[in-house]
Design an enzyme around this catalytic site. Structure first.
Site, PDB file in Angstrom:
ATOM      1  N   HIS A  58      11.865 -10.024  10.753  1.00  9.32           N
ATOM      2  CA  HIS A  58      11.124  -9.773   9.520  1.00  9.32           C
ATOM      3  C   HIS A  58      10.519  -8.378   9.584  1.00  9.32           C
ATOM      4  O   HIS A  58      10.651  -7.594   8.659  1.00  9.32           O
ATOM      5  CB  HIS A  58      10.041 -10.830   9.338  1.00  9.32           C
ATOM      6  CG  HIS A  58       9.334 -10.773   8.023  1.00  9.32           C
ATOM      7  ND1 HIS A  58       8.632 -11.830   7.507  1.00  9.32           N
ATOM      8  CD2 HIS A  58       9.198  -9.774   7.112  1.00  9.32           C
ATOM      9  CE1 HIS A  58       8.099 -11.504   6.349  1.00  9.32           C
ATOM     10  NE2 HIS A  58       8.422 -10.246   6.082  1.00  9.32           N
ATOM     11  N   GLU A 112      10.005  -2.592   4.736  1.00 11.43           N
ATOM     12  CA  GLU A 112       9.353  -2.734   6.037  1.00 11.43           C
ATOM     13  C   GLU A 112       8.930  -1.383   6.603  1.00 11.43           C
ATOM     14  O   GLU A 112       7.872  -1.264   7.227  1.00 11.43           O
ATOM     15  CB  GLU A 112      10.272  -3.477   7.013  1.00 11.43           C
ATOM     16  CG  GLU A 112      10.427  -4.951   6.698  1.00 11.43           C
ATOM     17  CD  GLU A 112       9.104  -5.706   6.767  1.00 11.43           C
ATOM     18  OE1 GLU A 112       8.349  -5.504   7.741  1.00 11.43           O
ATOM     19  OE2 GLU A 112       8.817  -6.484   5.839  1.00 11.43           O
ATOM     20  N   HIS A 116       4.997  -0.962   6.810  1.00 14.98           N
ATOM     21  CA  HIS A 116       4.534  -1.127   8.189  1.00 14.98           C
ATOM     22  C   HIS A 116       4.936   0.020   9.117  1.00 14.98           C
ATOM     23  O   HIS A 116       4.113   0.514   9.887  1.00 14.98           O
ATOM     24  CB  HIS A 116       5.074  -2.441   8.762  1.00 14.98           C
ATOM     25  CG  HIS A 116       4.679  -3.651   7.996  1.00 14.98           C
ATOM     26  ND1 HIS A 116       3.404  -4.164   8.009  1.00 14.98           N
ATOM     27  CD2 HIS A 116       5.409  -4.469   7.165  1.00 14.98           C
ATOM     28  CE1 HIS A 116       3.344  -5.245   7.234  1.00 14.98           C
ATOM     29  NE2 HIS A 116       4.546  -5.444   6.712  1.00 14.98           N
TER      30      HIS A 116
END
Length: 236
Positions: A58, A112, A116
């Site tokens: 993930h 992502e 992040h």
């Protein structure tokens, strides 16, 4: 109502990551069978493709052990550029796939990285887009959950005691990850796992911080509720 995917932002916040604001990485893994099951239960259902029955990535998230919020969407490095990861496409498609065909293949990776990865660039081993994705892939391969569970006799298609799964992971990893589930007709399906490590990528027991385990997630998918004592590790 339009479904909310596990890589679609519902809100956008801009937080500049500082060393004092985060002190760990959370390697978040998803069991794709459960993800697709819950995407089909959405209203309206969302088409989800299982490319391989492996634990998939993930994300790798800069996080804080004792804070209510983790850094996200940090404007301290360049936006996503697909050209930076061209030589990683084969392992990315296998271990970090976009399971929702209605969205562009790179949309999950873009999300992502920008949510992040850009916050992780102050750490040398994740200091650029290519380094971030390469490091995350190497961590997924190093901590091979499929092999760890299989070697302990824990294979998809059966129900298990949660404690047996935790013990198998603790024995091989040397630390306690967090295991999360989704409820299907009162049966708890294993859905996700979080492996915790410090900024030097040394593993430690994941803190059950804030309001329990689900605090590591802020999107509906994959489901991320506490698991009951008995859990189902679905095959299909």
């Amino acid at each position: 109502m339009r479904p909310v995917l596990y890589f679609v932002l519902t809100t956008v916040s801009i937080v500049v990551a500082k060393s004092s604001e985060w002190d760990m990485f959370a390697l978040s893994l998803t069991w794709p069978v459960t993800l697709c099951k819950f995407s089909e239960l959405n209203k309206p259902p969302q088409k989800c493709v299982i490319s391989s029955k492996l634990w998939t990535i993930h994300g790798l998230w800069p996080s804080a052990r004792n804070r209510d919020h983790d850094p996200e969407n940090c404007p301290i490095s360049k936006p996503f550029n697909e050209n930076e990861i061209q030589n990683l496409l084969e392992p990315l498609n296998k271990y970090w796939p976009n399971q929702f065909p209605r969205y562009p293949k790179c949309s999950f990776w873009k999300h992502e990285w920008e949510k992040h990865g850009r916050c992780a660039t102050e750490v040398r081993e994740t200091g650029s887009e290519h380094l971030y994705f390469n490091k995350t892939l190497s961590l997924r391969m190093k901590y091979n959950i499929d092999e760890i569970l299989s070697s302990a006799g824990i294979k998809p298609g059966e129900k298990y005691q949660l404690q047996d799964i935790k013990s198998a992971l603790k024995q091989k990893l040397g630390s306690k990850p967090i295991i999360l589930c989704g409820n299907v007709k009162k049966v708890h399906w294993i859905s996700a796992m979080v492996i915790c490590m410090d900024r030097k990528f040394q593993l430690f027991d994941c803190p059950e911080k804030r309001k329990a385990e689900r605090a590591y997630f802020n999107t509906p998918l994959p489901p991320h509720d506490r698991c009951r004592a008995e859990v189902f590790y679905p095959m299909k």
